[in-house]
Design an enzyme around this catalytic site. Structure first.
Site, PDB file in Angstrom:
ATOM      1  N   THR A 284       0.829  -1.391   0.048  1.00 20.72           N
ATOM      2  CA  THR A 284       0.114   0.080   0.062  1.00 20.72           C
ATOM      3  C   THR A 284       0.843   1.439  -0.187  1.00 20.72           C
ATOM      4  O   THR A 284       2.137   1.226   0.470  1.00 20.72           O
ATOM      5  CB  THR A 284      -0.814  -0.030   1.337  1.00 20.72           C
ATOM      6  OG1 THR A 284      -0.154   0.607   2.449  1.00 20.72           O
ATOM      7  CG2 THR A 284      -1.726  -0.995   1.534  1.00 20.72           C
ATOM      8  N   ASP A 285       0.191   2.260  -0.193  1.00 27.82           N
ATOM      9  CA  ASP A 285       1.117   3.622   0.161  1.00 27.82           C
ATOM     10  C   ASP A 285       0.743   3.979   1.451  1.00 27.82           C
ATOM     11  O   ASP A 285       0.119   3.263   2.252  1.00 27.82           O
ATOM     12  CB  ASP A 285       0.628   4.723  -0.621  1.00 27.82           C
ATOM     13  CG  ASP A 285       1.661   5.720  -0.939  1.00 27.82           C
ATOM     14  OD1 ASP A 285       2.438   5.688  -0.074  1.00 27.82           O
ATOM     15  OD2 ASP A 285       1.455   6.704  -1.711  1.00 27.82           O
ATOM     16  N   TYR A 286       1.695   4.859   1.993  1.00 33.90           N
ATOM     17  CA  TYR A 286       1.522   5.081   3.377  1.00 33.90           C
ATOM     18  C   TYR A 286       0.082   5.284   4.029  1.00 33.90           C
ATOM     19  O   TYR A 286      -0.485   6.299   3.804  1.00 33.90           O
ATOM     20  CB  TYR A 286       2.450   6.476   3.760  1.00 33.90           C
ATOM     21  CG  TYR A 286       3.135   6.595   5.002  1.00 33.90           C
ATOM     22  CD1 TYR A 286       4.359   6.726   5.175  1.00 33.90           C
ATOM     23  CD2 TYR A 286       2.412   6.918   6.035  1.00 33.90           C
ATOM     24  CE1 TYR A 286       4.859   7.068   6.389  1.00 33.90           C
ATOM     25  CE2 TYR A 286       3.071   7.202   7.250  1.00 33.90           C
ATOM     26  CZ  TYR A 286       4.037   7.301   7.311  1.00 33.90           C
ATOM     27  OH  TYR A 286       4.869   7.320   8.416  1.00 33.90           O
ATOM     28  N   THR A 287      -0.257   4.188   4.906  1.00 32.37           N
ATOM     29  CA  THR A 287      -1.395   4.340   5.648  1.00 32.37           C
ATOM     30  C   THR A 287      -2.644   4.109   4.616  1.00 32.37           C
ATOM     31  O   THR A 287      -3.622   4.601   5.334  1.00 32.37           O
ATOM     32  CB  THR A 287      -1.617   5.394   6.713  1.00 32.37           C
ATOM     33  OG1 THR A 287      -1.500   6.568   5.959  1.00 32.37           O
ATOM     34  CG2 THR A 287      -0.810   5.359   7.760  1.00 32.37           C
TER      35      THR A 287
END
Ligand code: BGC
Length: 758
Positions: A284-287
């Site tokens: 995923t991207d950050y969170t």
């Protein structure tokens, strides 16, 4: 079980575990991973899907204080924002004390170089030189791998048509075909041909998908587009990276067809895995998994985790949802063990491919780090790439190149700013090593000329902008009070000089992630400084430093010479001085259109004709009342100190069959006074189709070097396959009909010839 048996069992298990690295070398990959997975508990499996940031360098909203505890308990399989042989060794040692000794994977944003910083990607794209683009990625991988890293979150291949979006700095601009070439070159540069070599790293193509199309250029905003536009314009660079064997894919923050990319099964499974055959792992991207809650498709982390796993996400970056929710989701039969196993397998496979099971410390070699990082050869390559990234936008009366004599005033808040030179996302870059413009000019001229300097003012005095563009230190009250004095000093210096070189633009913090701007001009304070200096009557060369195409109508109208230098990296100042003083003749060409004002945005060269194409004499044609349709600088534009002329274009045939090749010929001559490089560009137009076609599409280019007085015959070849497009059923197809080819020095100034496809 008797205590003695337990002890014997543990002892035997210990023996087996101690032997893991040896087994890794002996067993083929699949057998090794399957055998390892049989030993793993569910918690240990889920731990492999958990990626956490270290406390060394944080790039997002929050971090987990106790990430080391999670490593120690086998609940974290990968770390980002940790590097150096010493620190990664320290963390890897914790992982080596876990039951199964599964090595950690270290990722990082090595976006445009690791320690030797290259130009920002949008700048480097202006080289139109795939060998150089591959080389900078190769060097970045050499340095990153020597500094303990295994994995870069690059390349970013998001097509972008809106310069308000700060992240245009991280990509290569608006063109799909060009984006495809760069995606291939970058993946090859990072990964090489053998991931088990200790100087190659995993690449990660991002942000899948369509992140560059955020509405109104506002970061993290909604994306909505037709499937046709998606496949025709935005998808090909991601696909090219997959075809080039990219090891990992990062999801995007935005939604795709109303479903956040991180929870989008169509995107991550049907398209990416089934249709495109991607075999690596998806992070995923950050969170971005957690962000499915505010997106409104998940009520809580439990639902978000289920959506992500069912969509096809393997690894959770910094969200800690997988470690907290997957077990329950499995118990509730919302996901299956097979899904978890498949994700774990992919992650372990990447670790195996890097050779980490054979030697988890193989990237922690301090001696190699010292030899490789910031080596003379790397700095030399950075300087060559930086020179070639510079774009000459204007050069009235051949003001440039400058003579290496007399008195030169270097003025502007960016003229001696080391931090800005290495740009945004310079990751581990060391600003102290960066050469500023002032330093570069002094290095070049030595005692041969007098160099005066004055900052003349601040990058911006807008306190709101400053506080939001976080990397910019807050202005102190006294600094603001000093503005008048700073201006006065700059004027004094300018008056003493024969020529003024002004460094203006954006600070690096005004570009990149979370740095969208609605006004993309040079900030007002700097514009006033420029006007005041221009009013002295001294000749002015404007050296722009920025991360996006700016609106420059006033500057273009009034300033005689303009050089676009982006943020050029560690050797910025030397490279700019090379161009200013003619030791390198500029050859860069922009890969993103420069609009006249913000109202023209989105603006790009490959627009559609519409049913009412521009007709200046017809009010009811597609145009503005207050600005022309033409950009200020078109895609592919860039001047040289020399003058290249183009002969008319000729074709070897007028009719192209599905099996033949069309040869397109043009003679390019260097008729000016300098040797130089030119990027000869090839575009086509498909005049009719079952789907409307753009007025121009880049289909090739050749970068050539011509000595003054020299000329060369250039031949391009096109086949029917080069004329394919997506039809309304999204089939990649050709349709017979009439076409025009254009060849020229940019997307506007071209020669043309017509042919038909049978
Ligand atoms: C960015 C990614 C980056 C990640 C890790 C995110 O905020 O969107 O491009 O790779 O952070 O630092």
């Amino acid at each position: 079980m008797k205590k003695a048996h337990v002890i014997t069992g543990l002892w035997l298990m210990g023996l087996y575990m101690a032997a893991l690295p040896v087994i890794a070398q002996q067993l083929p990959r699949q057998q090794f991973i399957q055998r390892l997975m049989k030993q793993m508990t569910l918690d240990e499996k889920i731990g492999q899907l958990n990626l956490l940031t270290s406390d060394m360098d944080v790039t997002g909203p929050f971090m987990k204080e106790d990430y080391k505890k999670e490593i120690a308990s086998g609940l974290c399989g990968a770390i980002f924002n940790a590097y150096t042989p010493r620190y990664t060794r320290q963390l890897q040692e914790i992982a080596m004390k876990t039951r199964l000794k599964i090595p950690l994977l270290f990722g990082y944003d090595v976006i445009h170089g690791h320690k030797t910083i290259f130009p920002i990607p949008l700048g480097e794209a202006c080289t139109w030189d795939m060998a150089l683009l591959e080389k900078s990625a190769r060097i970045a991988a050499e340095e990153a791998s020597a500094d303990g890293l295994h994995w870069t979150f690059s390349p970013m291949v998001d097509i972008a048509r809106d310069p308000r979006w700060g992240r245009v700095a991280e990509g290569v601009g608006e063109d799909t075909w060009y984006g495809v070439q760069v995606a291939k070159a970058k993946v090859k540069g990072y990964q090489g041909t053998d991931l088990s070599a200790n100087n190659t790293i995993l690449a990660c193509v991002k942000h899948f998908a369509l992140y560059g199309a955020v509405e109104a250029g506002r970061d993290y905003n909604t994306v909505d587009m037709s499937r046709h536009q998606m496949f025709e314009v935005y998808m090909p660079p991601y696909k090219a990276a997959i075809d080039a064997g990219v090891a990992t894919v990062m999801t995007a923050f935005n939604e795709v067809d109303g479903i956040p990319a991180t929870g989008n099964r169509w995107l991550l499974t049907d398209l990416l895995r089934k249709q495109w055959g991607f075999k690596g792992f998806v992070v995923t991207d950050y969170t971005s998994m957690n962000e499915m809650i505010p997106h409104g498709v998940a009520k809580n982390e439990y639902e978000a985790g289920g959506l992500a796993m069912n969509a096809g996400v393997d690894m959770d970056m910094q969200g800690s949802i997988y470690v907290t929710q997957l077990k329950q989701l499995l118990q509730d039969k919302k996901i299956t063990l097979q899904q978890i196993d498949a994700a774990v397998y992919r992650v372990l496979e990447a670790k195996y491919n890097l050779g980490l099971f054979s030697d988890p410390f193989r990237y922690c070699d301090t001696t190699r780090a010292q030899q490789v990082i910031l080596s003379a050869a790397h700095l030399q390559a950075a300087r060559e790439i930086a020179q070639r990234s510079i774009v000459l936008l204007k050069n009235e009366g051949q003001l440039l190149p400058l003579k290496k004599q007399g008195t030169i005033a270097v003025i502007g808040p960016l003229a001696d700013s080391k931090r800005d030179m290495i740009g945004n996302w310079s990751a581990a870059g060391d600003a102290a090593r960066a050469v500023t413009l002032l330093e570069g000019i002094k290095n070049k001229l030595g005692q041969g000329a007098t160099v005066l300097y004055a900052p003349g003012g601040h990058i911006t005095t807008d306190a709101n902008l400053l506080s939001k563009a976080w990397q910019q230190p807050q202005l102190k009250q006294s600094d603001t009070a000093n503005s008048a004095q700073m201006l006065a000093t700059a004027l004094e210096q300018a008056k003493k000089a024969d020529i003024v070189v002004m460094a203006l633009g954006e600070s690096q913090g005004m570009t990149g992630e979370a740095a969208s701007r609605s006004d993309i001009s040079i900030p007002p304070g700097q514009r006033s400084l420029l006007k005041a200096i221009m009013a002295t009557g001294k000749p002015v060369v404007l050296v722009l430093m920025n991360g996006r195409p700016l609106t420059l109508e006033w500057e273009n109208e009034h300033v005689p010479a303009i050089l676009e230098t982006w943020f050029l990296g560690t050797t910025a100042g030397d490279a700019i001085a090379d161009v200013l003083f003619g030791d390198y003749n500029p050859s860069g060409k922009i890969t993103m259109t420069f609009s006249r004002n913000v109202g023209q945005i989105p603006i790009y060269y490959n627009y559609k004709n519409t049913g009412r194409p521009l007709d200046p004499n017809n009010k009811y044609s597609s145009k503005y009342l207050d600005v022309s349709n033409e950009p200020l600088f078109p895609f592919g534009f860039g001047l040289s100190y020399t003058r290249f002329t183009y002969s008319p274009v000729s074709l070897d045939k007028k009719q192209l069959s599905s099996t033949s090749k069309l040869r397109i010929m043009v003679k390019v001559a260097n008729e000016g006074n300098y040797d130089g490089e030119e990027v000869v560009q090839l575009y086509i137009r498909d005049h009719q189709g079952s789907i409307t076609r753009p007025v121009k599409e880049l289909k090739g280019f050749k970068k050539i070097f011509l000595k003054k007085g020299e000329s060369r015959d250039i031949v391009f070849e096109l086949g029917a396959a080069d004329l394919k497009f997506y039809d309304k059923e999204l089939h990649w197809t050709t349709e017979p009909g009439s076409f025009t080819v254009f060849v020229g020095t940019n997307s506007r100034d071209v020669q043309s010839a017509d042919f038909t496809l049978q």
